[in-house]
Design a protein around this motif. Structure first.
Motif, PDB file in Angstrom:
ATOM      1  N   LYS A  77     -14.232 -22.606  17.364  1.00  0.00           N
ATOM      2  CA  LYS A  77     -14.527 -22.678  15.933  1.00  0.00           C
ATOM      3  C   LYS A  77     -13.242 -22.653  15.110  1.00  0.00           C
ATOM      4  O   LYS A  77     -13.108 -23.387  14.120  1.00  0.00           O
ATOM      5  N   ILE A  78     -12.316 -21.782  15.521  1.00  0.00           N
ATOM      6  CA  ILE A  78     -11.054 -21.689  14.788  1.00  0.00           C
ATOM      7  C   ILE A  78     -10.290 -23.007  14.851  1.00  0.00           C
ATOM      8  O   ILE A  78      -9.835 -23.542  13.831  1.00  0.00           O
ATOM      9  N   PHE A  79     -10.151 -23.564  16.051  1.00  0.00           N
ATOM     10  CA  PHE A  79      -9.326 -24.756  16.239  1.00  0.00           C
ATOM     11  C   PHE A  79      -9.944 -26.009  15.622  1.00  0.00           C
ATOM     12  O   PHE A  79      -9.242 -26.998  15.400  1.00  0.00           O
ATOM     13  N   TYR A  99      -3.130 -11.917  18.801  1.00  0.00           N
ATOM     14  CA  TYR A  99      -3.309 -12.896  19.874  1.00  0.00           C
ATOM     15  C   TYR A  99      -3.844 -14.209  19.315  1.00  0.00           C
ATOM     16  O   TYR A  99      -3.362 -15.294  19.673  1.00  0.00           O
ATOM     17  N   GLU A 100      -4.829 -14.126  18.435  1.00  0.00           N
ATOM     18  CA  GLU A 100      -5.388 -15.337  17.833  1.00  0.00           C
ATOM     19  C   GLU A 100      -4.342 -16.082  17.026  1.00  0.00           C
ATOM     20  O   GLU A 100      -4.250 -17.318  17.084  1.00  0.00           O
ATOM     21  N   LEU A 101      -3.518 -15.342  16.276  1.00  0.00           N
ATOM     22  CA  LEU A 101      -2.483 -15.979  15.473  1.00  0.00           C
ATOM     23  C   LEU A 101      -1.465 -16.705  16.351  1.00  0.00           C
ATOM     24  O   LEU A 101      -0.954 -17.775  15.982  1.00  0.00           O
ATOM     25  N   HIS A 105      -0.722 -20.577  15.710  1.00  0.00           N
ATOM     26  CA  HIS A 105       0.601 -21.088  15.342  1.00  0.00           C
ATOM     27  C   HIS A 105       1.107 -22.105  16.359  1.00  0.00           C
ATOM     28  O   HIS A 105       1.827 -23.044  15.998  1.00  0.00           O
ATOM     29  N   GLN A 106       0.748 -21.942  17.640  1.00  0.00           N
ATOM     30  CA  GLN A 106       1.145 -22.926  18.647  1.00  0.00           C
ATOM     31  C   GLN A 106       0.569 -24.304  18.332  1.00  0.00           C
ATOM     32  O   GLN A 106       1.160 -25.328  18.678  1.00  0.00           O
ATOM     33  N   ARG A 107      -0.567 -24.335  17.674  1.00  0.00           N
ATOM     34  CA  ARG A 107      -1.224 -25.603  17.358  1.00  0.00           C
ATOM     35  C   ARG A 107      -0.832 -26.127  15.985  1.00  0.00           C
ATOM     36  O   ARG A 107      -1.354 -27.144  15.537  1.00  0.00           O
ATOM     37  N   VAL A 149      -1.487 -29.310  10.801  1.00  0.00           N
ATOM     38  CA  VAL A 149      -0.446 -30.277  11.108  1.00  0.00           C
ATOM     39  C   VAL A 149      -0.890 -31.201  12.228  1.00  0.00           C
ATOM     40  O   VAL A 149      -0.682 -32.392  12.203  1.00  0.00           O
ATOM     41  N   ARG A 150      -1.529 -30.637  13.275  1.00  0.00           N
ATOM     42  CA  ARG A 150      -2.067 -31.465  14.355  1.00  0.00           C
ATOM     43  C   ARG A 150      -3.333 -30.804  14.882  1.00  0.00           C
ATOM     44  O   ARG A 150      -3.502 -29.601  14.797  1.00  0.00           O
ATOM     45  N   ARG A 151      -4.179 -31.610  15.439  1.00  0.00           N
ATOM     46  CA  ARG A 151      -5.423 -31.099  15.972  1.00  0.00           C
ATOM     47  C   ARG A 151      -5.170 -30.343  17.272  1.00  0.00           C
ATOM     48  O   ARG A 151      -4.202 -30.605  17.993  1.00  0.00           O
ATOM     49  N   PRO A 152      -6.025 -29.400  17.599  1.00  0.00           N
ATOM     50  CA  PRO A 152      -5.776 -28.546  18.766  1.00  0.00           C
ATOM     51  C   PRO A 152      -5.847 -29.317  20.076  1.00  0.00           C
ATOM     52  O   PRO A 152      -6.574 -30.289  20.214  1.00  0.00           O
ATOM     53  N   ARG A 153      -5.079 -28.842  21.025  1.00  0.00           N
ATOM     54  CA  ARG A 153      -5.147 -29.359  22.375  1.00  0.00           C
ATOM     55  C   ARG A 153      -5.715 -28.269  23.278  1.00  0.00           C
ATOM     56  O   ARG A 153      -5.335 -27.103  23.168  1.00  0.00           O
ATOM     57  N   VAL A 154      -6.623 -28.637  24.129  1.00  0.00           N
ATOM     58  CA  VAL A 154      -7.248 -27.667  25.016  1.00  0.00           C
ATOM     59  C   VAL A 154      -6.436 -27.573  26.292  1.00  0.00           C
ATOM     60  O   VAL A 154      -6.239 -28.567  26.995  1.00  0.00           O
ATOM     61  N   ALA A 155      -5.926 -26.384  26.583  1.00  0.00           N
ATOM     62  CA  ALA A 155      -5.158 -26.164  27.803  1.00  0.00           C
ATOM     63  C   ALA A 155      -6.116 -25.764  28.917  1.00  0.00           C
ATOM     64  O   ALA A 155      -6.886 -24.817  28.777  1.00  0.00           O
TER      65      ALA A 155
END
Length: 383
Positions: A77-79, A99-101, A105-107, A149-155
């Motif tokens: 939901k966040i991403f 942890y969530e932050l 921030h990585q994304r 800035v960019r959409r999330p990537r799922v690791a």
């Protein structure tokens, strides 16, 4: 952004913070965003069902959801939101919020704070500290950006699982291991494991098969399907590609590596209808692989892979019966096999050591595709 009617869009927001300590402030911030026409993706604005867990459980959460599943769903939901708003009275940033932050921030997502945060190992620009009402106004005036800035990537970690089938004593059998470590320690599972650096999926499947079962030999591995449900593995997001291997006359096996034991087990439907039989989602993987093998028997010459180098047509028929779970008319089956060009080739030898008229021996022919195909009987009669 969340889409409404026509070309109009409305921003979506995920609100994070200590729900245990500041749920009232979180709900107030959500009210401001909702009244402004924003979409609040997280948290749910329903009643708290259990506030004593590691993660607060809302009534909209599945009744049997684990903390890991709740956290995973929260991240989705966040991403997928356009921006994140941190409700942190007194500057408080708890462990889970930190942890969530870090993930946010990585994304490169846009993050705003209700108050200057304390004890964060990152620089927080002054213009990102704003009240919920001030943030609504700034976004409407387009003086700040709500879009990430960019959409999330799922690791996700790549893995392989292997379904190896053979015929033993006239029954379709699958190779299973007993897991030697957690999760699901002591439970039956398919052999498999994680990819190593520089490995292909096929190489990893071959290696894991040898390491966990001590089976030596070259097996033709066919990809069946990739299984990627987020909750399929309690250790995290693991995407597994299933491989099917078919062979004849395989010997007994023994466990190795992280497998406590390895055994040939007769295939039956309880393996996938009873979720307690196999670890992870291996019941689903086995079901799909067996159905794939049944379809291959209809259209390809793979049935010969279950037979020794020299075999009778009766041996071949018993393969179809074991895998399809039906009885086939011996005369009709023999006629159909002989009519398919290149499926089997006479060796001009006879089978020894049996009473009655010796049966003719065949070997596999050059054909790979059955023309015409051998279609399963619609009215299935259990063998």
């Amino acid at each position: 952004m969340s889409r409404t009617s026509g070309n109009e869009t409305r921003p979506s927001v995920a609100i994070i913070g200590s729900f245990r300590q500041h749920l009232g402030e979180v709900r107030e911030a959500a009210r401001v965003f909702v009244e402004a026409g924003f979409t609040v993706k997280s948290p749910p604005m329903d009643r708290v069902r259990d506030g004593n867990r590691g993660h607060i459980v809302f009534t909209s959460d599945p009744i049997d959801a684990t903390d890991h599943q709740i956290q995973t769903e929260t991240f989705y939901k966040i991403f997928s939101s356009d921006f994140v708003y941190v409700v942190n009275p007194g500057g408080y940033i708890g462990r889970t919020t930190s942890y969530e932050l870090g993930q946010i921030h990585q994304r490169g997502m846009a993050v705003y704070y209700a108050e200057p945060p304390l004890d964060l190992p990152i620089d927080v620009p002054a213009d990102t500290v704003v009240s919920a009402q001030g943030l609504v106004g700034a976004i409407r005036l387009q003086t700040i950006a709500a879009k990430p800035v960019r959409r999330p990537r799922v690791a996700a970690l790549p893995a392989v699982d292997i379904v190896i089938l053979t015929i033993r004593s006239g029954e379709l059998c699958v190779l299973l291991i007993k897991r030697g470590k957690e999760p699901y320690r002591g439970k039956s599972a398919l052999p498999g494991g994680f990819l190593r650096p520089g490995e292909s999926l096929e190489k990893a499947a071959s290696r894991e098969l040898q390491e966990e079962t001590n089976l030596n030999g070259s097996f033709l591995l066919k990809q069946v399907h990739t299984f990627s449900k987020p909750e399929r593995d309690p250790r995290g997001r693991i995407v597994s590609t299933a491989f099917l291997a078919i062979a004849a006359g395989l010997s007994d096996v023994q466990g190795a590596s992280d497998a406590a034991r390895a055994d040939w087990v007769e295939v039956d439907e309880s393996m996938w209808n009873d979720p307690q039989r196999l670890a992870f989602d291996h019941g689903e993987i086995l079901q799909r692989s067996v159905e794939h093998a049944r379809t291959l028997l209809e259209h390809t010459t793979v049935a010969a892979d279950f037979c020794p180098r020299k075999f009778t047509i009766s041996d071949l028929r018993r393969v179809y019966e074991a895998i399809w779970g039906v009885r086939l008319n011996p005369q009709n089956f023999q006629r159909r096999i002989r009519d398919i060009k290149g499926f089997v080739v006479p060796t001009h030898e006879l089978q020894d050591g049996r009473q009655g008229r010796p049966a003719e021996l065949f070997r596999r022919g050059p054909a790979q595709i059955l023309d015409p195909p051998i279609i399963r009987p619609r009215q299935r009669q259990r063998a």
